[in-house]
Design an enzyme around this catalytic site. Structure first.
Site, PDB file in Angstrom:
ATOM      1  CE1 TYR A   1      -2.304  -6.670   4.058  1.00  0.00           C
ATOM      2  CE2 TYR A   1      -3.170  -6.426   1.839  1.00  0.00           C
ATOM      3  CZ  TYR A   1      -3.324  -6.315   3.212  1.00  0.00           C
ATOM      4  OH  TYR A   1      -4.506  -5.852   3.736  1.00  0.00           O
TER       5      TYR A   1
ATOM      6  CG  HIS B   1      -9.829  -2.247   1.644  1.00  0.00           C
ATOM      7  ND1 HIS B   1     -10.155  -2.714   2.897  1.00  0.00           N
ATOM      8  CD2 HIS B   1      -8.531  -2.604   1.442  1.00  0.00           C
ATOM      9  CE1 HIS B   1      -9.116  -3.317   3.430  1.00  0.00           C
ATOM     10  NE2 HIS B   1      -8.113  -3.281   2.562  1.00  0.00           N
TER      11      HIS B   1
ATOM     12  CG  HIS C   1      -8.240  -7.559   0.387  1.00  0.00           C
ATOM     13  ND1 HIS C   1      -7.112  -8.151   0.903  1.00  0.00           N
ATOM     14  CD2 HIS C   1      -8.352  -6.353   1.001  1.00  0.00           C
ATOM     15  CE1 HIS C   1      -6.557  -7.345   1.786  1.00  0.00           C
ATOM     16  NE2 HIS C   1      -7.286  -6.243   1.866  1.00  0.00           N
TER      17      HIS C   1
ATOM     18  CE1 TYR D   1      -4.326  -1.468   0.732  1.00  0.00           C
ATOM     19  CE2 TYR D   1      -3.009  -2.992   2.027  1.00  0.00           C
ATOM     20  CZ  TYR D   1      -4.200  -2.668   1.407  1.00  0.00           C
ATOM     21  OH  TYR D   1      -5.263  -3.527   1.460  1.00  0.00           O
TER      22      TYR D   1
ATOM     23  NE  ARG E   1      -6.754  -9.967   5.282  1.00  0.00           N
ATOM     24  CZ  ARG E   1      -7.906  -9.517   4.768  1.00  0.00           C
ATOM     25  NH1 ARG E   1      -8.060  -8.219   4.540  1.00  0.00           N
ATOM     26  NH2 ARG E   1      -8.904 -10.341   4.504  1.00  0.00           N
TER      27      ARG E   1
END
Length: 254
Positions: free
Chosen positions: A159, A174, A172, A120, A169
């Site tokens: 990640y 959000h 995905h 991110y 995780r």
């Protein structure tokens, strides 16, 4: 912050805890706010009764989206830099619906995600995967008269996170949806089909009903793909009713 000792729990320990909870659960289509295998849920969930908020007051402290309307290009996350971002270019398309299957028009939909390396653009994300100078991972759009939204983006990667030892995780995106004011906000996550990390992830598994979990997984749709340009996924978001999409705590960072 999590207790450092808690992050040393093995995946086997977490999976066993998930299994015990699922064995005793029945028909829960929304996640438990206190789900022990998801370690930080113990710190995130509400501890006091909910109360009404004055919409005019909350707007003084809510996010501002700038001084102009949402631009069409804001839904294309691949054109925000000075060059092409790295990774699998894809289009995600779907509808926002109410519990009776009616389209929700003029809905502000925002997304944020990791890049193709699982990183991110955020100061708290410091794991050693490369940032992409041509990919911010954020976008927004407005649903049309039939409730459709559409984003062009890059497929995110899994990640690591610090819930437990060797925790990863699933890939995905959000999603954030706003109603008529900032007090009406719902946040969820969209996953990709066939991810081997599903069974290991305590956030995904915090929904004990398998059919409800399945509603978070997009469908590969070749009709959304474009020749020599992008793959395509389709995913509807249902806001109310027994088939509604799971919505998470607004402060969940994962």
């Amino acid at each position: 912050m999590l207790d450092p000792a808690a992050t040393q729990d093995s995946q086997e320990t977490i999976s066993a805890e998930i299994g015990q909870i699922h064995d005793s659960a029945s028909g829960e289509t929304q996640p438990r706010v206190n789900f022990p295998p998801y370690r930080s849920s113990l710190l995130r969930h509400p501890t006091k009764d909910m109360h009404h908020t004055d919409p005019e007051t909350i707007e003084l402290w809510s996010p501002a989206f700038g001084h102009r309307d949402v631009h069409t290009l804001e839904s294309d996350l691949t054109v925000q830099g000075n060059g092409e971002p790295l990774g699998e270019r894809m289009v995600v398309r779907g509808r926002v619906l109410d519990g009776d299957g009616r389209p929700v028009r003029n809905q502000l939909v925002e997304i944020w995600q990791a890049n193709a390396s699982g990183r991110y653009v955020h100061k708290r994300d410091q794991h050693p995967a490369p940032l992409d100078p041509n990919f911010t991972g954020v976008g927004r759009t407005i649903t049309d008269d039939k409730g459709f939204y559409e984003f062009t983006t890059i497929k995110p990667a899994p990640y690591p996170w610090k819930n437990h030892h060797n925790a990863w995780r699933p890939a995905h995106i959000h999603f954030s949806l706003f109603g008529t004011d900032f007090t009406q906000r719902m946040i969820t996550q969209m996953y990709f089909p066939g991810d081997p990390l599903f069974s290991l992830d305590p956030i995904y598994q915090s929904i004990t009903d398998q059919k409800a979990r399945d509603r978070l997984v997009a469908t590969y749709d070749h009709n959304v793909s474009t020749h020599e340009w992008n793959t395509g996924y389709y995913w509807d978001i249902v806001l109310t009713g027994s088939n509604r999409t799971w919505m998470e705590d607004e402060h969940d960072a994962h």
